[in-house]
Design an enzyme around this catalytic site. Structure first.
Site, PDB file in Angstrom:
ATOM      1  N   ARG A   7       0.797  -1.207   0.000  1.00 30.19           N
ATOM      2  CA  ARG A   7       0.000   0.000   0.000  1.00 30.19           C
ATOM      3  C   ARG A   7       0.836   1.267   0.000  1.00 30.19           C
ATOM      4  O   ARG A   7       0.318   2.355  -0.076  1.00 30.19           O
ATOM      5  CB  ARG A   7      -0.904   0.011   1.238  1.00 30.19           C
ATOM      6  CG  ARG A   7      -1.905  -1.101   1.226  1.00 30.19           C
ATOM      7  CD  ARG A   7      -2.851  -0.943   2.384  1.00 30.19           C
ATOM      8  NE  ARG A   7      -3.568   0.286   2.279  1.00 30.19           N
ATOM      9  CZ  ARG A   7      -3.849   1.061   3.293  1.00 30.19           C
ATOM     10  NH1 ARG A   7      -3.422   0.780   4.487  1.00 30.19           N
ATOM     11  NH2 ARG A   7      -4.526   2.164   3.119  1.00 30.19           N
ATOM     12  N   ARG A   9       4.924   2.951  -0.449  1.00 34.33           N
ATOM     13  CA  ARG A   9       4.926   4.102   0.398  1.00 34.33           C
ATOM     14  C   ARG A   9       6.241   4.786   0.226  1.00 34.33           C
ATOM     15  O   ARG A   9       6.396   5.545  -0.665  1.00 34.33           O
ATOM     16  CB  ARG A   9       4.800   3.906   1.909  1.00 34.33           C
ATOM     17  CG  ARG A   9       3.760   3.090   2.498  1.00 34.33           C
ATOM     18  CD  ARG A   9       2.426   3.415   2.291  1.00 34.33           C
ATOM     19  NE  ARG A   9       1.570   2.434   2.883  1.00 34.33           N
ATOM     20  CZ  ARG A   9       0.767   1.732   2.183  1.00 34.33           C
ATOM     21  NH1 ARG A   9       0.709   1.791   0.959  1.00 34.33           N
ATOM     22  NH2 ARG A   9      -0.023   0.958   2.711  1.00 34.33           N
ATOM     23  N   ILE A 159      -4.324   8.608  -0.216  1.00 33.30           N
ATOM     24  CA  ILE A 159      -3.594   9.227  -1.322  1.00 33.30           C
ATOM     25  C   ILE A 159      -2.160   8.694  -1.342  1.00 33.30           C
ATOM     26  O   ILE A 159      -1.385   8.947  -0.413  1.00 33.30           O
ATOM     27  CB  ILE A 159      -3.676  10.771  -1.266  1.00 33.30           C
ATOM     28  CG1 ILE A 159      -2.949  11.394  -2.457  1.00 33.30           C
ATOM     29  CG2 ILE A 159      -3.227  11.327   0.058  1.00 33.30           C
ATOM     30  CD1 ILE A 159      -3.254  12.870  -2.661  1.00 33.30           C
ATOM     31  N   GLU A 160      -1.840   7.968  -2.401  1.00 33.65           N
ATOM     32  CA  GLU A 160      -0.551   7.283  -2.493  1.00 33.65           C
ATOM     33  C   GLU A 160       0.001   7.341  -3.911  1.00 33.65           C
ATOM     34  O   GLU A 160      -0.664   7.753  -4.856  1.00 33.65           O
ATOM     35  CB  GLU A 160      -0.709   5.823  -2.084  1.00 33.65           C
ATOM     36  CG  GLU A 160      -1.236   5.610  -0.679  1.00 33.65           C
ATOM     37  CD  GLU A 160      -1.131   4.165  -0.251  1.00 33.65           C
ATOM     38  OE1 GLU A 160      -0.045   3.575  -0.414  1.00 33.65           O
ATOM     39  OE2 GLU A 160      -2.130   3.612   0.241  1.00 33.65           O
ATOM     40  N   ASN A 161       1.247   6.887  -4.007  1.00 37.71           N
ATOM     41  CA  ASN A 161       1.892   6.646  -5.287  1.00 37.71           C
ATOM     42  C   ASN A 161       1.840   7.898  -6.168  1.00 37.71           C
ATOM     43  O   ASN A 161       2.186   8.987  -5.730  1.00 37.71           O
ATOM     44  CB  ASN A 161       1.242   5.424  -5.952  1.00 37.71           C
ATOM     45  CG  ASN A 161       2.128   4.746  -6.968  1.00 37.71           C
ATOM     46  OD1 ASN A 161       3.196   5.238  -7.313  1.00 37.71           O
ATOM     47  ND2 ASN A 161       1.696   3.611  -7.474  1.00 37.71           N
TER      48      ASN A 161
END
Length: 340
Positions: A7, A9, A159-161
């Site tokens: 997920r 990071r 909110i990732e990547n």
């Protein structure tokens, strides 16, 4: 699609790139010393809603949510993930319709058993609405479809990547959430992101500052303290250090007092072996986080994920097990003790 357990990071390279983006983005803000346009400080989330572990209904042999509720006492779940279907339209995993399917049936069963849900948008993998929607208004409209479909009381942006690393998209997400708050008085909003052991990196701090300057009344800024790539002390201690760094960032951006800042932060941990080789979050680490949460009355205690909250038998950690010796739902039972 990247495996959903991954997920976050903050690889060393990713942290350097996003840090540079965050530094460049700060130039868009008013000069240092300008007063943030902080919204009213009172958080809306409380009680059982503060403890809402993630469950992913699309993979990892998901357990029946009502079975989890009966076994642990947990009342709220964070259901993941809403993604783009290729355009500015929300679907579960980018493919399953909001209405009429197994996801809606699961939500109805949770509510019939006296619980409720947070819906999470984003995650590490897949097409992100923040990137596929061309404006804040369009993005807010996509978010609103999800809110309306389930009459949501709470909403999480994970909110990732690439969505996290793009300054234009970060601002779009903030502006869209501001519209959502205006159209849905009383809705609880969470913004969840990666972290370093000392708190949000430059990109995360940039996101928080953008929220403050927009007057975004987020109920909690939430960090995911794992996949560090190196830390000192236990994972529980590293999580507390990350949360203290988050509290300081929120306090600075919003001009909050310490006590108010604590009530606007949250944590989303990972149970057992993480995506990082040699990194394990133990039950004692969860108890350390619980003690911290109880001392400071933080807004949210979640983790990734209920799917993994069981031992693996043969084989290593994965989508459906933690990789450590444990009884079923041992981690969920710790989180269920938190009441805000």
């Amino acid at each position: 699609m990247r495996p959903p357990t991954t997920r976050l990071r903050n690889s060393v390279i990713g942290a350097s790139v996003t840090g540079l983006l965050g530094s460049l983005a700060l130039a868009a803000f008013p000069a240092a010393g300008a007063t943030p346009q902080a919204p009213a400080a009172a958080p809306k989330a409380s009680g059982a809603q503060a403890a809402a572990p993630y469950e992913y209904l699309g993979w990892g042999s998901p357990q029946k949510p009502t079975d989890v509720m009966a076994a642990t006492g947990i009342k709220w779940f964070t259901l993941a993930f809403i993604l783009s279907d290729g355009g500015c339209n929300p679907k579960w995993d980018g493919s399953r319709a909001l209405k009429g399917g197994s996801d809606e049936s699961a939500i109805k069963s949770i509510r019939a058993a006296g619980g409720d849900i947070v819906v999470s948008v984003g995650g590490w993998s897949g097409a992100k609405l923040g990137e596929k929607c061309s404006s804040a208004t369009a993005l807010a409209g996509a978010y609103q479809k999800v809110i309306d479909a389930y009459r949501l009381k709470a909403f999480d942006i994970d909110i990732e990547n690439t969505e996290f690393g793009n300054a234009t998209v970060r601002q779009r997400v903030v502006d869209a959430l501001k519209i959502v708050e205006q159209k849905n008085p009383g809705i609880v909003t969470y913004i969840t992101m990666g972290t370093t052991p000392s708190g949000p990196d430059a990109t995360g701090k940039d996101l928080i500052k953008r929220g403050a300057r927009a007057g975004l009344a987020a109920d909690a800024w939430v960090v995911m303290p794992f996949d560090f790539g190196g830390h000192s002390g236990t994972m529980g201690q590293a999580s507390v250090s990350a949360l203290e760094g988050l509290k300081n960032a929120v306090k600075s951006a919003y001009a909050y007092s310490d006590s108010v800042a604590y009530r606007h932060i949250g944590v989303s941990s990972m149970n057992g072996k993480t995506d990082e080789a040699g990194e394990t979050v133990t039950l004692n680490d969860f108890k350390t986080i619980l003690t911290y949460a109880q001392q400071h009355h933080i807004a949210r205690y979640a983790f990734w994920s209920v799917n993994r909250d069981r031992s693996c038998g043969s084989g290593g950690a994965g989508d459906a097990c933690s990789g450590v010796s444990q009884s079923p739902y041992a981690y969920t039972k710790v989180v269920a003790q938190y009441g805000g």
